[in-house]
Scaffold this motif. Structure first.
Motif, PDB file in Angstrom:
ATOM      1  N   ALA A 156       0.833  -1.201   0.000  1.00 31.36           N
ATOM      2  CA  ALA A 156       0.000   0.000   0.000  1.00 31.36           C
ATOM      3  C   ALA A 156       0.875   1.261   0.000  1.00 31.36           C
ATOM      4  CB  ALA A 156      -0.936  -0.006   1.205  1.00 31.36           C
ATOM      5  N   ILE A 157       1.916   1.262   0.819  1.00 30.31           N
ATOM      6  CA  ILE A 157       2.828   2.417   0.867  1.00 30.31           C
ATOM      7  C   ILE A 157       3.492   2.624  -0.483  1.00 30.31           C
ATOM      8  CG2 ILE A 157       4.947   3.297   1.902  1.00 30.31           C
ATOM      9  CD1 ILE A 157       4.151   1.923   4.503  1.00 30.31           C
ATOM     10  N   SER A 158       3.925   1.540  -1.103  1.00 31.25           N
ATOM     11  CA  SER A 158       4.587   1.632  -2.403  1.00 31.25           C
ATOM     12  C   SER A 158       3.626   2.141  -3.474  1.00 31.25           C
ATOM     13  CB  SER A 158       5.139   0.261  -2.792  1.00 31.25           C
ATOM     14  OG  SER A 158       5.724   0.301  -4.067  1.00 31.25           O
ATOM     15  N   ALA A 159       2.383   1.642  -3.462  1.00 36.79           N
ATOM     16  CA  ALA A 159       1.396   2.068  -4.458  1.00 36.79           C
ATOM     17  C   ALA A 159       1.035   3.538  -4.275  1.00 36.79           C
ATOM     18  CB  ALA A 159       0.144   1.197  -4.361  1.00 36.79           C
ATOM     19  N   ARG A 160       0.922   3.981  -3.039  1.00 30.39           N
ATOM     20  CA  ARG A 160       0.586   5.382  -2.788  1.00 30.39           C
ATOM     21  C   ARG A 160       1.759   6.296  -3.132  1.00 30.39           C
ATOM     22  NH1 ARG A 160       0.865   9.069   1.462  1.00 30.39           N
ATOM     23  NH2 ARG A 160      -0.891  10.564   1.491  1.00 30.39           N
ATOM     24  N   ASN A 161       2.978   5.879  -2.774  1.00 30.22           N
ATOM     25  CA  ASN A 161       4.155   6.693  -3.080  1.00 30.22           C
ATOM     26  C   ASN A 161       4.377   6.837  -4.582  1.00 30.22           C
ATOM     27  OD1 ASN A 161       4.739   7.198  -0.411  1.00 30.22           O
ATOM     28  ND2 ASN A 161       6.224   5.539  -0.226  1.00 30.22           N
ATOM     29  N   ALA A 162       3.927   5.850  -5.350  1.00 32.65           N
ATOM     30  CA  ALA A 162       4.063   5.940  -6.795  1.00 32.65           C
ATOM     31  C   ALA A 162       3.278   7.107  -7.362  1.00 32.65           C
ATOM     32  CB  ALA A 162       3.601   4.637  -7.448  1.00 32.65           C
ATOM     33  N   VAL A 163       2.274   7.592  -6.596  1.00 31.34           N
ATOM     34  CA  VAL A 163       1.466   8.734  -7.031  1.00 31.34           C
ATOM     35  C   VAL A 163       1.873  10.003  -6.294  1.00 31.34           C
ATOM     36  CG1 VAL A 163      -0.872   9.666  -7.182  1.00 31.34           C
ATOM     37  CG2 VAL A 163      -0.459   7.238  -7.639  1.00 31.34           C
ATOM     38  N   VAL A 164       1.887   9.946  -4.961  1.00 35.33           N
ATOM     39  CA  VAL A 164       2.105  11.166  -4.176  1.00 35.33           C
ATOM     40  C   VAL A 164       3.574  11.577  -4.135  1.00 35.33           C
ATOM     41  CG1 VAL A 164       0.099  10.658  -2.735  1.00 35.33           C
ATOM     42  CG2 VAL A 164       2.359   9.926  -1.977  1.00 35.33           C
ATOM     43  N   ALA A 165       4.478  10.690  -4.503  1.00 37.00           N
ATOM     44  CA  ALA A 165       5.907  11.029  -4.538  1.00 37.00           C
ATOM     45  C   ALA A 165       6.488  10.843  -5.935  1.00 37.00           C
ATOM     46  CB  ALA A 165       6.680  10.174  -3.528  1.00 37.00           C
ATOM     47  N   CYS A 166       5.619  10.936  -6.949  1.00 39.83           N
ATOM     48  CA  CYS A 166       6.065  10.766  -8.330  1.00 39.83           C
ATOM     49  C   CYS A 166       7.068  11.869  -8.679  1.00 39.83           C
ATOM     50  CB  CYS A 166       4.857  10.797  -9.264  1.00 39.83           C
ATOM     51  SG  CYS A 166       5.275  10.716 -11.008  1.00 39.83           S
ATOM     52  N   GLU A 167       8.205  11.494  -9.225  1.00 41.64           N
ATOM     53  CA  GLU A 167       9.273  12.445  -9.501  1.00 41.64           C
ATOM     54  C   GLU A 167       8.851  13.475 -10.544  1.00 41.64           C
ATOM     55  OE1 GLU A 167      12.924  14.076  -8.671  1.00 41.64           O
ATOM     56  OE2 GLU A 167      12.009  12.306  -7.728  1.00 41.64           O
ATOM     57  N   SER A 168       8.058  13.060 -11.540  1.00 44.64           N
ATOM     58  CA  SER A 168       7.677  13.983 -12.603  1.00 44.64           C
ATOM     59  C   SER A 168       6.706  15.054 -12.128  1.00 44.64           C
ATOM     60  CB  SER A 168       7.046  13.202 -13.764  1.00 44.64           C
ATOM     61  OG  SER A 168       5.866  12.533 -13.336  1.00 44.64           O
ATOM     62  N   ARG A 169       6.076  14.857 -10.966  1.00 46.41           N
ATOM     63  CA  ARG A 169       5.116  15.829 -10.446  1.00 46.41           C
ATOM     64  C   ARG A 169       5.691  16.632  -9.277  1.00 46.41           C
ATOM     65  NH1 ARG A 169       0.234  17.556 -11.934  1.00 46.41           N
ATOM     66  NH2 ARG A 169      -0.500  17.348  -9.785  1.00 46.41           N
ATOM     67  N   LEU A 170       6.990  16.563  -9.082  1.00 41.84           N
ATOM     68  CA  LEU A 170       7.607  17.237  -7.946  1.00 41.84           C
ATOM     69  C   LEU A 170       7.376  18.747  -8.001  1.00 41.84           C
ATOM     70  CD1 LEU A 170       9.395  17.235  -5.428  1.00 41.84           C
ATOM     71  CD2 LEU A 170      11.392  17.314  -6.932  1.00 41.84           C
ATOM     72  N   ASP A 171       7.524  19.342  -9.178  1.00 38.56           N
ATOM     73  CA  ASP A 171       7.352  20.789  -9.288  1.00 38.56           C
ATOM     74  C   ASP A 171       5.928  21.207  -8.947  1.00 38.56           C
ATOM     75  OD1 ASP A 171       8.351  23.489 -10.272  1.00 38.56           O
ATOM     76  OD2 ASP A 171       6.619  23.180 -11.568  1.00 38.56           O
ATOM     77  N   ASN A 172       4.918  20.429  -9.385  1.00 37.46           N
ATOM     78  CA  ASN A 172       3.528  20.753  -9.075  1.00 37.46           C
ATOM     79  C   ASN A 172       3.258  20.684  -7.582  1.00 37.46           C
ATOM     80  OD1 ASN A 172       3.711  19.330 -11.866  1.00 37.46           O
ATOM     81  ND2 ASN A 172       1.806  20.497 -11.975  1.00 37.46           N
TER      82      ASN A 172
END
Length: 463
Positions: free
Chosen positions: A145-161
């Motif tokens: 669950a942590i890995s699946a959530r981090n794939a969205v909330v910690a996505c590298e391509s969305r860091l600036d947003n």
């Protein structure tokens, strides 16, 4: 919940609420939440667990055990009962030639409390009952669950947003946002979360065979709640704990709803994509989902939707439509040209000299104050003007022809703009820093505006 909380405690008539949605996840979550609140009398435990089921990525062990235990067993027994009653398996060829059972499978859970009846009626298609049982028995390891959530909330391509979203928040409130994004649990600061360890599978999608996080990386639990309202809640000594204030604000709403379920003669009817069965129903209040108001498509089997479903005997019967406008390349909502309403407010808030020009200059610097000016929310007046362009009085025309609904001159149930921070300062009253913060730092993407509609009086009959 807000509708039920507004009903007087001594209301003598029966209250019926119909919840219908084409998304099975929405139907299942509504059923789980309502059933849990009905079955548990410990109001403090019930309200806190409901908040976690609603917003947190993880839930307490007790709530997880109830979903996987008593609730799952109840649904499984009902599923077997319908199978035995009709005499064949759900996905066999006989099922496709039996129209009479398509929407006939329903279960009713009732509690009698001091002469007051509260019930939840769940109506699903025959093939949906095994699917609901599988929905309740889904499981996910905490690490997955942590890995699946981090794939969205910690996505590298969305860091600036995410950094821009955080940059718009007041300095003292940023730790609350960071803590929630890292832990995924809505709790006041200082509250331990060691017992909230089970993944909230209702916020994960398993359609691809593995659990994936359903929400985006900037959608916080404060979305759609009035910032000026939940900021009034006292969270203790941590006065800048914005999520702590939201937690106690939600706790108050759910506590009142929990009590209303035990003092009103109330029935909840939860259905999956079965609007065609409501042809003979008349409602005093209808709340349409966002996707329905933007589709302009009349549901199959319905005529004059949604006007025919309003109670013609109630002069106050109302349709509420949440209308959404998202930033688009052709309509930039976050540019310097659209911030002239804040020219006077921003210099006062940041204690910098006002500009003589009615528009903000274009900065070519990395000065944090100037960068924050560029990241301010769009003025409310500008978004309202876009709403007026897109949502005029003939909103229900086209395929909604002959709906006989007309827009109210003024809303009487909900605030048109839920994020508006209370009273505007008059000529003789000075603005406060708190009011300025509510205007400047409110998250308005996507922008949502609530419009109320009712039947033209010539179509109504005296009560």
């Amino acid at each position: 919940m807000m509708t039920v909380n507004g009903i007087p405690e001594d209301y003598p008539k029966k209250v019926k609420i119909v919840i219908s949605n084409k998304d099975f996840n929405v139907v299942a979550r509504a059923y789980i939440i309502l059933t849990y609140l009905l079955c548990h009398d410990d109001v403090l435990l019930a309200t806190e667990n409901t908040i976690h089921l609603w917003y947190s990525a993880f839930i307490p062990e007790s709530l997880h055990s109830w979903i996987r235990g008593p609730l799952y067993e109840y649904i499984l027994i009902e599923s077997y009962k319908f199978r035995d009653q009709h005499g064949f398996e759900p996905n066999t060829i006989e099922r496709f030639f039996s129209d009479e059972i398509t929407d006939a499978c329903s279960t009713r859970m009732t509690r009698e409390l001091a002469g007051i009846s509260a019930s939840i009626n769940l109506k699903l298609a025959y093939t949906d009952w095994p699917y609901l049982a599988r929905y309740l028995e889904r499981d996910l390891l905490r690490e997955e669950a942590i890995s699946a959530r981090n794939a969205v909330v910690a996505c590298e391509s969305r860091l600036d947003n995410r950094e821009r979203y955080l940059f718009r928040q007041p300095y003292a409130e940023r730790p609350c946002y960071i803590r929630f994004m890292e832990e995924g649990i809505l709790l006041p600061m200082g509250r331990p979360s060691h017992d909230i360890v089970k993944p909230n599978v209702t916020l994960f999608d398993f359609s691809s065979g593995v659990g994936t996080w359903l929400l985006d990386d900037t959608r916080g639990p404060e979305r759609r709640w009035s910032r000026s309202e939940f900021k009034k809640t006292f969270p203790g000594f941590a006065k800048n704990d914005i999520y702590g204030k939201l937690f106690y604000y939600l706790q108050g709403i759910i506590t009142t709803f929990h009590t209303r379920m035990r003092t009103l003669d109330i029935e909840f009817s939860i259905e999956h994509n079965s609007l065609s069965s409501l042809n003979r129903c008349k409602f005093d209040r209808i709340l349409l989902p966002e996707e329905e108001t933007h589709s302009y498509i009349v549901p199959t089997g319905l005529k004059r939707w949604p006007g025919d479903f309003l109670n013609p005997h109630n002069l106050k019967s109302t349709i509420i439509t949440p209308c959404r406008i998202c930033p688009t390349p052709g309509r930039k909502m976050n540019t310097n040209d659209n911030r002239h309403e804040l020219v006077d407010l921003l210099p006062r808030y940041f204690e910098i000299p006002p500009w003589k020009s009615p528009q903000f200059p274009i900065f070519d610097t990395l000065d944090p104050i100037k960068l924050q000016l560029l990241e301010f929310a769009v003025p409310v007046g500008y978004i309202e003007s876009l709403f007026r362009i897109d949502n005029c009085d003939d909103y229900f025309k086209g395929t909604w022809e002959r709906s006989d609904v007309f827009r109210k001159e003024e809303n009487t149930i909900v605030e048109p703009w839920p994020y508006f921070p209370g009273e505007k300062p008059t000529l003789w009253t000075a603005s406060t820093p708190e009011l300025d913060q509510d205007i400047v730092f409110e998250d308005r993407y996507p922008a949502v505006w609530y419009i109320e509609w009712d039947l033209c009086y010539r179509y109504r009959t005296p009560p």
